[in-house]
Design a protein around this motif. Structure first.
Motif, short mmCIF file in Angstrom:
data_model
loop_
_atom_site.label_atom_id
_atom_site.label_comp_id
_atom_site.label_asym_id
_atom_site.label_seq_id
_atom_site.Cartn_x
_atom_site.Cartn_y
_atom_site.Cartn_z
N UNK A 263 0.81 -1.12 -0.08
CA UNK A 263 0.10 0.01 0.04
C UNK A 263 0.90 1.37 -0.02
N UNK A 264 0.34 2.47 -0.66
CA UNK A 264 1.13 3.62 -0.36
C UNK A 264 1.38 3.79 1.33
N UNK A 265 2.48 4.33 1.30
CA UNK A 265 2.97 4.32 2.74
C UNK A 265 2.97 3.24 3.83
N UNK A 266 2.70 2.11 3.19
CA UNK A 266 2.33 0.92 4.02
C UNK A 266 3.62 0.40 4.77
N UNK A 267 3.60 -0.42 5.28
CA UNK A 267 4.72 -1.29 6.11
C UNK A 267 5.51 -1.95 5.05
N UNK A 268 6.99 -1.86 5.52
CA UNK A 268 7.84 -2.55 4.39
C UNK A 268 8.07 -3.87 4.94
N UNK A 269 7.78 -5.02 4.19
CA UNK A 269 8.10 -6.15 4.49
C UNK A 269 9.41 -6.80 3.63
N UNK A 270 10.07 -7.83 4.26
CA UNK A 270 11.52 -8.07 3.60
C UNK A 270 10.91 -9.60 2.88
N UNK A 271 11.47 -9.73 1.71
CA UNK A 271 11.53 -10.89 1.33
C UNK A 271 12.69 -11.37 0.40
N UNK A 272 12.64 -12.56 0.15
CA UNK A 272 14.05 -13.20 -0.42
C UNK A 272 14.02 -12.94 -1.96
N UNK A 273 14.90 -12.02 -2.28
CA UNK A 273 14.96 -11.68 -3.77
C UNK A 273 15.58 -12.84 -4.73
N UNK A 274 15.88 -13.71 -4.35
CA UNK A 274 16.34 -15.11 -4.91
C UNK A 274 17.49 -14.50 -6.07
N UNK A 275 17.34 -14.87 -7.49
CA UNK A 275 18.39 -14.59 -8.25
C UNK A 275 17.79 -13.39 -9.14
N UNK A 276 16.58 -12.65 -8.65
CA UNK A 276 16.21 -11.39 -9.50
C UNK A 276 16.90 -10.30 -9.37
N UNK A 277 17.23 -9.69 -10.38
CA UNK A 277 17.66 -8.37 -10.35
C UNK A 277 16.56 -7.35 -10.21
N UNK A 278 16.54 -6.66 -9.14
CA UNK A 278 15.59 -5.89 -8.47
C UNK A 278 15.99 -4.35 -8.41
N UNK A 279 15.13 -3.62 -8.49
CA UNK A 279 15.53 -1.97 -8.21
C UNK A 279 13.99 -1.45 -7.86
N UNK A 280 14.40 -0.27 -7.17
CA UNK A 280 13.32 0.24 -6.33
C UNK A 280 12.28 0.89 -7.50
N UNK A 281 10.93 0.56 -7.34
CA UNK A 281 10.11 1.00 -8.29
C UNK A 281 9.36 -0.35 -8.84
N UNK A 282 10.22 -1.46 -8.97
CA UNK A 282 9.75 -2.69 -9.74
C UNK A 282 8.56 -3.14 -9.00
N UNK A 283 7.51 -3.63 -9.83
CA UNK A 283 6.55 -4.39 -9.36
C UNK A 283 6.65 -6.09 -9.33
N UNK A 284 6.42 -6.47 -8.07
CA UNK A 284 6.66 -7.85 -8.10
C UNK A 284 5.40 -8.77 -7.65
N UNK A 285 5.69 -9.92 -7.87
CA UNK A 285 4.56 -11.09 -7.11
C UNK A 285 5.14 -11.89 -6.02
N UNK A 286 4.71 -11.95 -4.90
CA UNK A 286 5.29 -12.54 -3.76
C UNK A 286 4.28 -13.22 -3.12
N UNK A 287 4.93 -14.30 -2.36
CA UNK A 287 4.00 -15.35 -1.53
C UNK A 287 3.93 -14.52 -0.08
N UNK A 288 2.65 -14.59 0.33
CA UNK A 288 2.44 -14.03 1.83
C UNK A 288 1.63 -15.07 2.50
N UNK A 289 1.16 -14.70 3.66
CA UNK A 289 0.17 -15.42 4.50
C UNK A 289 -1.22 -15.27 3.85
N UNK A 290 -1.51 -14.38 3.06
CA UNK A 290 -2.66 -14.32 2.49
C UNK A 290 -2.75 -14.95 1.01
#
Length: 305
Positions: free
Chosen positions: A10-37
């Motif tokens: 969310x905008x100004x939401x809490x920041x959660x840590x994720x394992x980047x694996x082998x992806x080359x990521x930078x700020x602003x990239x949109x990603x699909x992640x696995x969460x409790x939901x």
């Protein structure tokens, strides 16, 4: 040390840590992640870095993939569906005559659940409402009661400063704010001037608190007795915190008094006592007392009208 990347949902939401694996990521990239939901769509707000294992909640969930064009379309469709879901839920609330205010509707990325956020003065029995909504949407329904500060954070707005609300623009979490901060900064205790859009004390009172605490620690209090550079003793009339200037009432003749202004560092006085470690032991009791004080101030203001 563990390699992580920071993701927000969310905008100004809490920041959660994720394992980047082998992806080359930078700020602003949109990603699909696995969460409790389940699978969620988020935005990378922190470049890949190493952090201590103790700061990471195990097991660390992985980044599944970088969002594709199809994923972006799914998110756009969900946003449109959320508007319709919001209207339907409002109608159902009116139908069941429930004393609650709907704030937001949200679909999970995988479309297996829809969440409704609402505010209410007390507990609400929404069991029949959930059944009604489930029959319409044919998926899992979750209703979450939130506070007025959370409501303002979601909806957003413009503060009295003319800028976007802090909680909606950059604050990931709410910070404790007390009426003592307004007193420390010598602000008017008029509730209309120190309360935010949510009706609670403004979060920005915290921004300059440490600076004012430091500056005030170098000043005498109003009413204190001080010794001036020219050897006179007097009583402090007013202090200018930012300029570090003090106005002192001194006796210059037998019965003649005069107000003189001096830089604080030229005066001799007993320094203020520092707050001990136990100063914040009973925050809940202090907050309750401050809320009562604020309510009393509000009643006083209303009686003037």
């Amino acid at each position: 040390m563990v390699r992580v990347t920071g993701v927000r949902f969310r905008t100004a939401g809490k920041i959660y840590y994720f394992d980047p694996r082998n992806f080359s990521l930078k700020k602003g990239d949109h990603v699909i992640v696995e969460t409790a939901r389940g699978m969620e769509y988020g935005t990378v707000v922190m470049n890949i870095r190493e952090v201590e294992e103790g700061k990471v909640v195990s097991p660390l969930k992985p980044i599944l993939r970088i969002a594709s064009k199809k994923d972006e379309e799914t998110v756009a469709r969900n946003k449109e569906k959320e508007k319709e879901a919001f209207k339907i839920c409002q109608e159902k609330i009116r139908k069941h005559k429930l004393d609650m205010k709907l704030v937001d509707a949200e679909y999970t990325f995988d479309n297996n659940k829809v969440l409704f956020y609402f505010t209410a003065d007390g507990r609400v029995d929404f069991r029949e409402l959930v059944k009604d909504l489930a029959s319409v949407f044919r998926m899992r329904i979750e209703l979450r009661q939130i506070g007025v500060r959370d409501e303002t954070k979601i909806i957003g707005g413009v503060g009295i400063c003319g800028r976007t609300l802090c909680c909606h623009s950059y604050m990931p979490e709410f910070i404790p704010v007390s009426i003592r901060m307004a007193k420390e900064q010598n602000l008017s205790l008029n509730p209309a001037k120190i309360s935010g859009t949510c009706g609670r004390l403004m979060c920005c009172l915290k921004n300059e608190q440490e600076t004012y605490e430091y500056l005030n620690s170098k000043l005498p209090g109003v009413g204190d007795t001080v010794t001036t550079p020219d050897g006179l003793k007097g009583e402090v009339q007013t202090v200018n915190v930012l300029r570090q200037l003090v106005k002192v009432v001194v006796t210059v003749g037998k019965d003649e008094k005069e107000v003189k202004e001096y830089p604080a560092d030229q005066l001799k006085f007993r320094p203020r006592k520092k707050k001990g470690k136990g100063a914040d032991k009973d925050k809940s009791r202090e907050t309750e007392a401050e809320m009562k004080e604020l309510e009393a101030l509000e009643d006083k203001e209303k009686s003037k009208l």
